[in-house]
Design a protein around this motif. Structure first.
Motif, PDB file in Angstrom:
ATOM      1  N   LEU A  14       0.874  -1.132   0.200  1.00  0.00           N
ATOM      2  CA  LEU A  14       0.040  -0.016  -0.040  1.00  0.00           C
ATOM      3  C   LEU A  14       0.706   1.234  -0.052  1.00  0.00           C
ATOM      4  CD1 LEU A  14      -2.701  -0.903   2.472  1.00  0.00           C
ATOM      5  CD2 LEU A  14      -3.051  -0.499  -0.017  1.00  0.00           C
ATOM      6  N   SER A  15       1.993   1.243   0.775  1.00  0.00           N
ATOM      7  CA  SER A  15       2.787   2.421   0.821  1.00  0.00           C
ATOM      8  C   SER A  15       3.411   2.762  -0.532  1.00  0.00           C
ATOM      9  CB  SER A  15       3.839   2.023   1.948  1.00  0.00           C
ATOM     10  OG  SER A  15       4.680   3.242   1.779  1.00  0.00           O
ATOM     11  N   GLU A  16       3.695   1.630  -1.275  1.00  0.00           N
ATOM     12  CA  GLU A  16       4.461   1.865  -2.551  1.00  0.00           C
ATOM     13  C   GLU A  16       3.005   2.548  -3.744  1.00  0.00           C
ATOM     14  OE1 GLU A  16       6.978   2.167  -5.293  1.00  0.00           O
ATOM     15  OE2 GLU A  16       7.492   1.765  -3.285  1.00  0.00           O
ATOM     16  N   VAL A  17       2.103   2.195  -3.561  1.00  0.00           N
ATOM     17  CA  VAL A  17       1.068   2.681  -4.487  1.00  0.00           C
ATOM     18  C   VAL A  17       0.741   4.159  -3.966  1.00  0.00           C
ATOM     19  CG1 VAL A  17      -1.613   2.705  -4.840  1.00  0.00           C
ATOM     20  CG2 VAL A  17      -0.118   0.686  -4.778  1.00  0.00           C
ATOM     21  N   PHE A  18       0.808   4.589  -2.592  1.00  0.00           N
ATOM     22  CA  PHE A  18       0.538   5.858  -2.213  1.00  0.00           C
ATOM     23  C   PHE A  18       1.755   6.780  -2.706  1.00  0.00           C
ATOM     24  CE2 PHE A  18      -2.765   4.056   0.518  1.00  0.00           C
ATOM     25  CZ  PHE A  18      -3.941   4.776  -0.035  1.00  0.00           C
ATOM     26  N   ARG A  59       6.389   4.821 -16.390  1.00  0.00           N
ATOM     27  CA  ARG A  59       7.081   3.560 -15.794  1.00  0.00           C
ATOM     28  C   ARG A  59       6.883   3.259 -14.314  1.00  0.00           C
ATOM     29  NH1 ARG A  59      11.734   2.955 -13.267  1.00  0.00           N
ATOM     30  NH2 ARG A  59      12.528   4.748 -14.149  1.00  0.00           N
ATOM     31  N   LEU A  60       6.658   4.288 -13.542  1.00  0.00           N
ATOM     32  CA  LEU A  60       6.474   3.922 -11.896  1.00  0.00           C
ATOM     33  C   LEU A  60       4.976   3.659 -11.849  1.00  0.00           C
ATOM     34  CD1 LEU A  60       8.938   7.248 -10.559  1.00  0.00           C
ATOM     35  CD2 LEU A  60       9.180   4.762 -10.584  1.00  0.00           C
ATOM     36  N   LEU A  61       4.255   4.518 -12.605  1.00  0.00           N
ATOM     37  CA  LEU A  61       2.461   4.214 -12.368  1.00  0.00           C
ATOM     38  C   LEU A  61       2.403   2.939 -13.028  1.00  0.00           C
ATOM     39  CD1 LEU A  61       1.115   7.493 -13.288  1.00  0.00           C
ATOM     40  CD2 LEU A  61       1.229   6.437 -11.027  1.00  0.00           C
ATOM     41  N   LYS A  62       2.975   2.308 -13.921  1.00  0.00           N
ATOM     42  CA  LYS A  62       2.899   1.016 -14.558  1.00  0.00           C
ATOM     43  C   LYS A  62       3.497  -0.088 -13.581  1.00  0.00           C
ATOM     44  CE  LYS A  62       3.141  -1.245 -18.987  1.00  0.00           C
ATOM     45  NZ  LYS A  62       3.580  -1.396 -20.229  1.00  0.00           N
ATOM     46  N   SER A  63       4.430   0.189 -13.049  1.00  0.00           N
ATOM     47  CA  SER A  63       5.088  -0.595 -12.088  1.00  0.00           C
ATOM     48  C   SER A  63       4.229  -1.124 -10.682  1.00  0.00           C
ATOM     49  CB  SER A  63       6.480  -0.610 -11.316  1.00  0.00           C
ATOM     50  OG  SER A  63       6.589   0.902 -10.821  1.00  0.00           O
ATOM     51  N   ALA A  64       3.343   0.316 -10.486  1.00  0.00           N
ATOM     52  CA  ALA A  64       2.534   0.107  -9.201  1.00  0.00           C
ATOM     53  C   ALA A  64       1.017  -0.287  -9.713  1.00  0.00           C
ATOM     54  CB  ALA A  64       2.103   1.578  -8.672  1.00  0.00           C
ATOM     55  N   LYS A  65       1.060  -1.064 -11.079  1.00  0.00           N
ATOM     56  CA  LYS A  65      -0.168  -1.326 -11.433  1.00  0.00           C
ATOM     57  C   LYS A  65      -1.455  -0.562 -11.458  1.00  0.00           C
ATOM     58  CE  LYS A  65       1.252  -6.178 -10.874  1.00  0.00           C
ATOM     59  NZ  LYS A  65       2.411  -5.932 -10.093  1.00  0.00           N
ATOM     60  N   ALA A  86      -7.001   0.621  -8.816  1.00  0.00           N
ATOM     61  CA  ALA A  86      -7.263   2.097  -9.388  1.00  0.00           C
ATOM     62  C   ALA A  86      -8.360   2.575  -9.621  1.00  0.00           C
ATOM     63  CB  ALA A  86      -6.558   1.515 -10.892  1.00  0.00           C
ATOM     64  N   GLN A  87      -9.604   1.967  -9.880  1.00  0.00           N
ATOM     65  CA  GLN A  87     -10.861   2.633  -9.761  1.00  0.00           C
ATOM     66  C   GLN A  87     -11.147   3.203  -8.421  1.00  0.00           C
ATOM     67  OE1 GLN A  87     -13.099   3.006 -12.708  1.00  0.00           O
ATOM     68  NE2 GLN A  87     -10.965   1.993 -13.533  1.00  0.00           N
TER      69      GLN A  87
END
Length: 103
Positions: A14-18, A59-65, A86-87
């Motif tokens: 979760l921390s990585e996504v945020f 690239r970073l947003l893609k790696s966070a899926k 994402a939604q």
């Protein structure tokens, strides 16, 4: 033991996504891609960013899926994933924006 405490592995995910959305350019880019599909050239113009800088953020947003891409001819096109994460983030960001950035 507290069952409401998030385990370390899930907290790291979760921390990585945020963290990816903690950058203003990536936040703007993610929200744009929630509503539009675009290639790097068009995104570069819309975001007023160089292609290399934009590619880094993509690239970073893609790696966070949070976003995904597909090829149309010679161009790669990007859009937000249709995932629950994402939604949910998309709706949360728009809701918070209405509260903190009233017209």
């Amino acid at each position: 033991m507290n069952t409401e405490l998030l385990d370390l592995e899930n907290a790291s995910t979760l921390s990585e996504v945020f963290k990816q959305l903690g950058d203003p350019n990536r936040l703007r880019l993610f929200l744009f891609l929630c509503h539009h599909e675009a290639c790097v050239k068009d995104l570069s113009l819309a975001m007023d960013m160089t292609s290399p800088a934009l590619s880094h953020h993509l690239r970073l947003l893609k790696s966070a899926k949070l976003i995904e891409s597909h090829r149309k001819g010679k161009e790669m096109y990007y859009h937000a994933t249709n995932s629950d994460v994402a939604q949910s983030l998309h709706h949360m960001i728009e809701h918070i924006e209405k509260i903190t950035c009233p017209n």
